[in-house]
Design a protein around this motif. Structure first.
Motif, PDB file in Angstrom:
ATOM      1  N   ASP A   1      40.632  29.138  36.718  1.00 30.72           N
ATOM      2  CA  ASP A   1      41.926  28.817  37.303  1.00 30.72           C
ATOM      3  C   ASP A   1      42.219  29.867  38.361  1.00 30.72           C
ATOM      4  N   ALA A   2      42.542  29.448  39.578  1.00 34.67           N
ATOM      5  CA  ALA A   2      42.774  30.368  40.682  1.00 34.67           C
ATOM      6  C   ALA A   2      44.187  30.198  41.210  1.00 34.67           C
ATOM      7  N   VAL A   3      44.935  31.299  41.248  1.00 33.61           N
ATOM      8  CA  VAL A   3      46.315  31.284  41.737  1.00 33.61           C
ATOM      9  C   VAL A   3      46.492  32.399  42.753  1.00 33.61           C
ATOM     10  N   ALA A   4      47.595  32.317  43.536  1.00 32.38           N
ATOM     11  CA  ALA A   4      47.807  33.257  44.634  1.00 32.38           C
ATOM     12  C   ALA A   4      48.976  34.206  44.414  1.00 32.38           C
ATOM     13  N   ARG A   5      49.792  33.964  43.389  1.00 29.05           N
ATOM     14  CA  ARG A   5      51.023  34.736  43.213  1.00 29.05           C
ATOM     15  C   ARG A   5      51.123  35.305  41.801  1.00 29.05           C
ATOM     16  N   GLY A   6      51.901  36.357  41.676  1.00 27.09           N
ATOM     17  CA  GLY A   6      52.096  36.974  40.377  1.00 27.09           C
ATOM     18  C   GLY A   6      52.827  36.084  39.399  1.00 27.09           C
ATOM     19  N   ASP A   7      53.857  35.361  39.879  1.00 22.62           N
ATOM     20  CA  ASP A   7      54.583  34.484  38.961  1.00 22.62           C
ATOM     21  C   ASP A   7      53.697  33.355  38.462  1.00 22.62           C
ATOM     22  N   GLU A   8      52.781  32.868  39.320  1.00 22.32           N
ATOM     23  CA  GLU A   8      51.839  31.833  38.898  1.00 22.32           C
ATOM     24  C   GLU A   8      50.869  32.383  37.851  1.00 22.32           C
ATOM     25  N   ALA A   9      50.473  33.632  38.016  1.00 26.33           N
ATOM     26  CA  ALA A   9      49.563  34.252  37.045  1.00 26.33           C
ATOM     27  C   ALA A   9      50.229  34.368  35.682  1.00 26.33           C
TER      28      ALA A   9
ATOM     29  N   MET B   1      33.230  30.108  29.124  1.00 26.42           N
ATOM     30  CA  MET B   1      34.370  31.006  29.091  1.00 26.42           C
ATOM     31  C   MET B   1      35.342  30.638  30.212  1.00 26.42           C
ATOM     32  N   ARG B   2      36.599  30.975  29.992  1.00 34.85           N
ATOM     33  CA  ARG B   2      37.637  30.621  30.951  1.00 34.85           C
ATOM     34  C   ARG B   2      38.249  31.889  31.529  1.00 34.85           C
ATOM     35  N   VAL B   3      38.370  31.934  32.868  1.00 32.62           N
ATOM     36  CA  VAL B   3      38.935  33.100  33.523  1.00 32.62           C
ATOM     37  C   VAL B   3      40.078  32.681  34.433  1.00 32.62           C
ATOM     38  N   LEU B   4      40.991  33.637  34.658  1.00 32.31           N
ATOM     39  CA  LEU B   4      42.097  33.458  35.587  1.00 32.31           C
ATOM     40  C   LEU B   4      41.870  34.390  36.763  1.00 32.31           C
ATOM     41  N   LEU B   5      41.807  33.831  37.960  1.00 31.34           N
ATOM     42  CA  LEU B   5      41.628  34.600  39.184  1.00 31.34           C
ATOM     43  C   LEU B   5      42.953  34.633  39.933  1.00 31.34           C
ATOM     44  N   VAL B   6      43.440  35.851  40.202  1.00 32.59           N
ATOM     45  CA  VAL B   6      44.715  36.027  40.905  1.00 32.59           C
ATOM     46  C   VAL B   6      44.418  36.759  42.212  1.00 32.59           C
ATOM     47  N   GLU B   7      44.436  36.020  43.313  1.00 39.59           N
ATOM     48  CA  GLU B   7      44.074  36.580  44.624  1.00 39.59           C
ATOM     49  C   GLU B   7      44.830  35.810  45.702  1.00 39.59           C
ATOM     50  N   ASP B   8      45.586  36.526  46.548  1.00 39.88           N
ATOM     51  CA  ASP B   8      46.429  35.837  47.522  1.00 39.88           C
ATOM     52  C   ASP B   8      45.692  35.458  48.808  1.00 39.88           C
TER      53      ASP B   8
ATOM     54  N   LEU C   1      39.092  34.283  50.385  1.00 42.25           N
ATOM     55  CA  LEU C   1      38.446  35.062  49.330  1.00 42.25           C
ATOM     56  C   LEU C   1      38.642  34.400  47.978  1.00 42.25           C
ATOM     57  N   ARG C   2      39.842  33.885  47.733  1.00 38.33           N
ATOM     58  CA  ARG C   2      40.113  33.216  46.453  1.00 38.33           C
ATOM     59  C   ARG C   2      39.206  32.006  46.269  1.00 38.33           C
ATOM     60  N   GLU C   3      39.073  31.198  47.307  1.00 34.72           N
ATOM     61  CA  GLU C   3      38.239  29.999  47.203  1.00 34.72           C
ATOM     62  C   GLU C   3      36.768  30.358  47.032  1.00 34.72           C
ATOM     63  N   MET C   4      36.316  31.401  47.747  1.00 32.44           N
ATOM     64  CA  MET C   4      34.923  31.817  47.621  1.00 32.44           C
ATOM     65  C   MET C   4      34.637  32.346  46.223  1.00 32.44           C
TER      66      MET C   4
END
Length: 232
Positions: free
Chosen positions: A28-36, A1-8, A12-15
């Motif tokens: 997929d891990a991103v830090a911003r709302g526009d990236e999400a 399964m594929r998930v999107l993690l949005v955490e600035d 914490l995001r990397e962990m």
């Protein structure tokens, strides 16, 4: 399964991304709302994990945009330090499926993620039973005739996608989207190499009763045959 993690928060995001990948999720891990919003508009996700405290857009704004566009039916688990009831009600009204307050225990995070993935109406089911092949998607274990297959994380993801479409052709683009994250460096023959490795495992365990067939120019198909029963 594929998930999107949005955490600035970077650490914490990397962990969390490492934890999710270790659990078998393409992440997929991103830090911003526009990236999400950009990621959700170009890739199909099984779940989105959304922090409300983002540096560019308010998390509630991002959640509403997801619900009105590219991720209308994707379960969303919200992460937040906002523990006021009004904040939680606002998030649920905006389309969140569940809330997890920071700081949190990873075991609780896993349980809540599994819970939203089992939400009624989702196509995902925890155990696939295809006769000689069984696949427990939560434990990330595949067995042929009860014998555990020694598969890598990516081989398990490939087998899961093929098993969910057993007997039907799963197109190449769909498989690549499900197996590889946005940050993965993917060679031109990466999918073929993964299919070849999976075939060797299946052949050793199942012989001619299970196979991955190539549909030239389109994709791949998993075929599971019912072994013949000897006549008495």
């Amino acid at each position: 399964m594929r998930v999107l993690l949005v955490e600035d928060h970077r650490a914490l995001r990397e962990m969390m991304a490492a934890h999710l990948r270790g659990g078998g999720f393409v992440t997929d891990a991103v830090a911003r709302g526009d990236e999400a919003l950009a990621a959700a508009s170009t890739s199909a996700y099984d779940a989105i994990i959304l922090d409300l405290g983002l540096p560019d857009l308010d998390g509630i704004t991002v959640l509403r945009a997801l619900r009105s566009g590219p991720a209308a039916d994707v379960p969303v688990l919200v992460l937040t330090a906002r523990d006021a009831i009004d904040d939680r009600v606002q998030g649920l009204d905006a389309g969140a499926d569940d809330y997890l307050l920071k700081p949190f225990d990873l075991n609780e995070f896993d349980a809540r993620l599994r819970s939203v993935l089992r939400r009624p109406g989702l196509r995902r089911t925890p155990v696939l039973d295809l006769g000689i092949l069984t696949f427990d998607t939560e434990a990330r274990e595949a067995r042929i005739r009860g014998v555990l297959l020694d598969l890598s994380r990516r081989e398990l993801s490939l087998l899961e996608e093929l098993a969910r479409g057993v007997g039907r052709t799963v197109v190449r683009d769909t498989l690549e989207d499900r197996l590889y994250g946005l940050s993965d460096v993917v060679s031109g023959n990466a999918l073929e190499a993964a299919v070849s490795r999976l075939r060797r495992h299946l052949l050793r365990a199942g012989g001619d009763d299970i196979a991955v067939e190539t549909i030239r120019g389109i994709g791949y198909r998993l075929v599971v045959r019912t072994p013949a029963v000897p006549l008495a």
